[in-house]
Write a protein that holds these residues in place. Structure first.
Motif, PDB file in Angstrom:
ATOM      1  N   THR A 111       0.787  -1.374   0.289  1.00  0.00           N
ATOM      2  CA  THR A 111      -0.129   0.142   0.145  1.00  0.00           C
ATOM      3  C   THR A 111       0.804   1.340   0.025  1.00  0.00           C
ATOM      4  O   THR A 111       0.654   2.196  -0.764  1.00  0.00           O
ATOM      5  N   GLN A 116       0.204   1.221   7.691  1.00  0.00           N
ATOM      6  CA  GLN A 116      -1.343   1.786   7.273  1.00  0.00           C
ATOM      7  C   GLN A 116      -1.577   3.226   7.706  1.00  0.00           C
ATOM      8  O   GLN A 116      -1.955   3.906   6.738  1.00  0.00           O
ATOM      9  N   LEU A 139      -2.076   6.505   5.240  1.00  0.00           N
ATOM     10  CA  LEU A 139      -3.157   7.624   5.249  1.00  0.00           C
ATOM     11  C   LEU A 139      -2.774   8.894   5.350  1.00  0.00           C
ATOM     12  O   LEU A 139      -3.436   9.894   5.143  1.00  0.00           O
ATOM     13  N   THR A 186      -6.475   2.592   0.546  1.00  0.00           N
ATOM     14  CA  THR A 186      -7.163   1.282   0.891  1.00  0.00           C
ATOM     15  C   THR A 186      -6.666   0.068   0.492  1.00  0.00           C
ATOM     16  O   THR A 186      -7.222  -1.111   0.751  1.00  0.00           O
TER      17      THR A 186
END
Length: 326
Positions: free
Chosen positions: A78, A135, A139, A239
């Protein structure tokens, strides 16, 4: 006995069972789907499912073989595209930005490996904590929203946007990692580290260094897979990836014959495991089966694969003993 020799030869091919199941799944959906399963467009769709799982799984296989696991790989997947964009937006050429993102991905894996080996923190805890950290970084950097990927230039074409490029990269990486595992001293040391860590250390193998390198490899491949997929899609999504991608990769590795407790595994088997998952997932969509049933199939596949791997390991040892006695 000739028959026993032939059976022993077939059983020793670790990828045989998953290959047969994958072929059977392809034949089944070819015969049962009313729409075009056997079409170039659908093969391309399957390849798009398979490629990221296979690339991440190639790194996970190396870690699993040496007795470790990386729960943060899906979040490196990600984060890495956003790292690329940080370099790119600050004036770096796109290829340099890509290399910078991969270097930082490797650093993340190295940190995981050092925490695991220097402080003796279990890999599950180390990489779980790193997963949530990454994560949050994804973001924060993205602002919680998708970011448009670069859309022009040879780097974009070669690293995701060109037809089949993501799948071609998956094939090249799987081949390279299998060669690394099967034919090099590093691969032998990796197997020894997971199969008999005490014996490996006493024989002079620097097992901690092997583990750190494999953590770095796993993160680098996960980061590369994230860049390839985001570039193909045309946007980088905070996401995307995460635990979902990581668990699919681990599932592909386990279904493909990699032992969760270390010592044995095959990158080609993990690729076939990813291919099987892609075929089943695509077949479910084409036949109109509720997508909610796919995790059931995935869970059963993992359990059956584990039982089959145990059975085949026992059978291989018995056949080896029989040949030794003869």
């Amino acid at each position: 006995m000739p028959g026993l020799a032939v059976l022993s030869g077939w059983v020793r091919v670790k990828e045989l069972s998953i290959l047969l199941v994958t072929v059977a799944a392809g034949i089944y959906f070819s015969l049962t789907t009313s729409v075009g399963f056997n079409s170039v467009e659908n093969y391309h769709t399957i390849a798009q499912y398979v490629a990221p799982w296979a690339i991440v799984a190639a790194g996970q296989v190396m870690l699993l073989i040496c007795g470790e696991i990386d729960l943060s790989a899906g979040f490196v997947f990600t984060l890495s595209p956003f790292l690329l964009m940080v370099f790119y937006n600050n004036g770096a050429p796109l290829f340099v930005a890509l290399l910078g993102a991969l270097v930082l991905s490797a650093v993340i894996g190295t940190v995981n490996g050092l925490i695991r080996t220097v402080f003796n923190v279990p890999a599950f805890i180390t990489t779980l904590g790193m997963a949530f950290l990454l994560q949050g970084l994804s973001l924060v950097i993205s602002g919680g929203s998708p970011v448009s990927a670069p859309s022009t230039g040879w780097v974009v074409t070669w690293f995701g946007r060109g037809p089949w490029t993501e799948f071609v990269w998956a094939l090249l990486i799987v081949a390279a990692m299998q060669v690394l595992l099967s034919t090099t001293r590093f691969g032998i040391y990796t197997q020894a580290t997971g199969g008999n860590p005490i014996g490996a250390a006493e024989s002079g193998i620097r097992t901690n260094r092997i583990k750190v390198i494999n953590f770095a490899l796993s993160s680098t491949l996960a980061g590369f897979a994230g860049i390839l997929q985001g570039t193909r899609v045309g946007s980088y999504d905070p996401t995307n990836g995460g635990f979902n991608t990581m668990f699919f990769a681990v599932a592909a590795a386990v279904i493909g014959g990699t032992a969760l407790f270390g010592g044995s595994g095959t990158v080609v088997g993990a690729f076939l495991g990813a291919l099987l998952l892609g075929i089943v997932y695509d077949g479910f969509n084409l036949t109109g089966i509720n997508a909610s049933a796919f995790p059931v199939v995935l869970g059963l596949a993992i359990l059956v694969a584990m039982l089959l791997n145990v059975y085949l390991s026992v059978l291989r040892s018995r056949l080896g003993s029989s040949r030794g006695e003869s």
